[in-house]
Design an enzyme around this catalytic site. Structure first.
Site, PDB file in Angstrom:
ATOM      1  N   ARG A   8       0.828  -1.209   0.000  1.00  0.00           N
ATOM      2  CA  ARG A   8       0.000   0.000   0.000  1.00  0.00           C
ATOM      3  C   ARG A   8       0.853   1.244   0.000  1.00  0.00           C
ATOM      4  O   ARG A   8       1.893   1.309   0.666  1.00  0.00           O
ATOM      5  CB  ARG A   8      -0.915   0.031   1.237  1.00  0.00           C
ATOM      6  CG  ARG A   8      -1.827   1.264   1.284  1.00  0.00           C
ATOM      7  CD  ARG A   8      -2.539   1.378   2.619  1.00  0.00           C
ATOM      8  NE  ARG A   8      -1.626   1.676   3.724  1.00  0.00           N
ATOM      9  CZ  ARG A   8      -1.098   2.885   3.963  1.00  0.00           C
ATOM     10  NH1 ARG A   8      -1.376   3.905   3.171  1.00  0.00           N
ATOM     11  NH2 ARG A   8      -0.285   3.065   4.992  1.00  0.00           N
ATOM     12  N   ALA A   9       0.420   2.242  -0.764  1.00  0.00           N
ATOM     13  CA  ALA A   9       0.975   3.591  -0.672  1.00  0.00           C
ATOM     14  C   ALA A   9      -0.196   4.548  -0.556  1.00  0.00           C
ATOM     15  O   ALA A   9      -1.309   4.245  -1.009  1.00  0.00           O
ATOM     16  CB  ALA A   9       1.825   3.933  -1.896  1.00  0.00           C
ATOM     17  N   SER A  10       0.042   5.693   0.055  1.00  0.00           N
ATOM     18  CA  SER A  10      -1.069   6.596   0.379  1.00  0.00           C
ATOM     19  C   SER A  10      -1.661   7.307  -0.825  1.00  0.00           C
ATOM     20  O   SER A  10      -2.864   7.544  -0.886  1.00  0.00           O
ATOM     21  CB  SER A  10      -0.608   7.635   1.408  1.00  0.00           C
ATOM     22  OG  SER A  10      -0.249   6.995   2.613  1.00  0.00           O
ATOM     23  N   THR A  11      -0.828   7.660  -1.798  1.00  0.00           N
ATOM     24  CA  THR A  11      -1.315   8.432  -2.945  1.00  0.00           C
ATOM     25  C   THR A  11      -0.833   7.807  -4.238  1.00  0.00           C
ATOM     26  O   THR A  11       0.090   6.986  -4.253  1.00  0.00           O
ATOM     27  CB  THR A  11      -0.815   9.893  -2.892  1.00  0.00           C
ATOM     28  OG1 THR A  11       0.613   9.910  -3.104  1.00  0.00           O
ATOM     29  CG2 THR A  11      -1.126  10.537  -1.547  1.00  0.00           C
ATOM     30  N   GLN A  14       2.852   7.987  -5.116  1.00  0.00           N
ATOM     31  CA  GLN A  14       3.812   7.133  -4.414  1.00  0.00           C
ATOM     32  C   GLN A  14       3.801   5.736  -5.008  1.00  0.00           C
ATOM     33  O   GLN A  14       2.801   5.295  -5.581  1.00  0.00           O
ATOM     34  CB  GLN A  14       3.464   7.080  -2.924  1.00  0.00           C
ATOM     35  CG  GLN A  14       3.584   8.429  -2.232  1.00  0.00           C
ATOM     36  CD  GLN A  14       3.094   8.385  -0.795  1.00  0.00           C
ATOM     37  OE1 GLN A  14       2.184   7.629  -0.468  1.00  0.00           O
ATOM     38  NE2 GLN A  14       3.692   9.191   0.063  1.00  0.00           N
TER      39      GLN A  14
END
Length: 203
Positions: A8-11, A14
């Site tokens: 997972r990455a926030s945006t 990323q």
């Protein structure tokens, strides 16, 4: 036992795949094979994460949910973390995080029942601690960001995020050609609010 890796990455800016090599190396060192990958760009502060819940739906009792760090799994509020934990527990999935050595025992298949239960208990407590730390870090960073913006605004220096004029021009062109908002979102990766803003300008 299947190992299901979650990245997972926030945006969207990323790289959610950044930790893939680390997870693969961890699995290889322990003679494990990662059966499937679940990758998404969503904030860890949100409970609604499609790929995470697809992983849980796919999982069978005893499967491993492998993550690089606990904060990839949760930056949730206390209430939402309890909901996610309950879902994980109902699926009888073992959470293994590279930054949580007490969880590594969960990735073995030759552990006796007593030892496994003991490590599950310890691991559960440590997961709670790290999830709380991850949430506090998230809230601290948000607070510092807001304080910095407030100071910059007071000093007349805050301009906000620069507008992506090229993207917005593309959105305007798509709308002018009669494409739906959903089609524009899918093609550009922008939010519905952004499409609405561009549509309002063109009205």
């Amino acid at each position: 036992m299947f190992v299901r890796a979650y990245l997972r990455a926030s945006t969207s800016e990323q790289d959610a795949q950044r930790a893939r090599a680390s997870l693969e190396a961890f699995a290889i060192d322990r003679g494990l094979h990662i059966a499937s990958w679940y990758v998404e760009n969503e904030s860890g502060s949100k409970l609604a994460r499609p790929e995470l819940f697809r992983l849980l739906r796919d999982a069978h009792p005893g499967d491993v949910l492998l993550v690089e760090q606990v904060d990839r799994l949760s930056r949730l509020t206390g209430d939402d973390w309890e909901k996610l934990k309950a879902e994980i527990a109902s699926r009888r999935v073992r959470v293994v995080a590279l930054d949580l050595p007490t969880s590594w025992m969960m990735a073995t298949t030759n552990t006796d029942a007593f030892t496994l239960r003991m490590f599950e208990a310890v691991n559960g407590m440590m997961l709670d601690v790290l999830a709380a730390v991850a949430r506090k870090d998230y809230e601290d960073r948000r607070r510092r960001q807001e304080q910095g913006q407030a100071k910059a605004k007071a000093e007349g220096r805050y301009k906000g995020r620069p507008e992506d004029t090229e993207r917005n021009a593309t959105i305007a062109t798509m709308l002018a050609k009669g494409m739906s908002w959903s089609q524009v979102q899918s093609a550009t990766g922008c939010s519905r609010a952004t499409v609405a803003k561009i549509a309002k300008r063109a009205a």
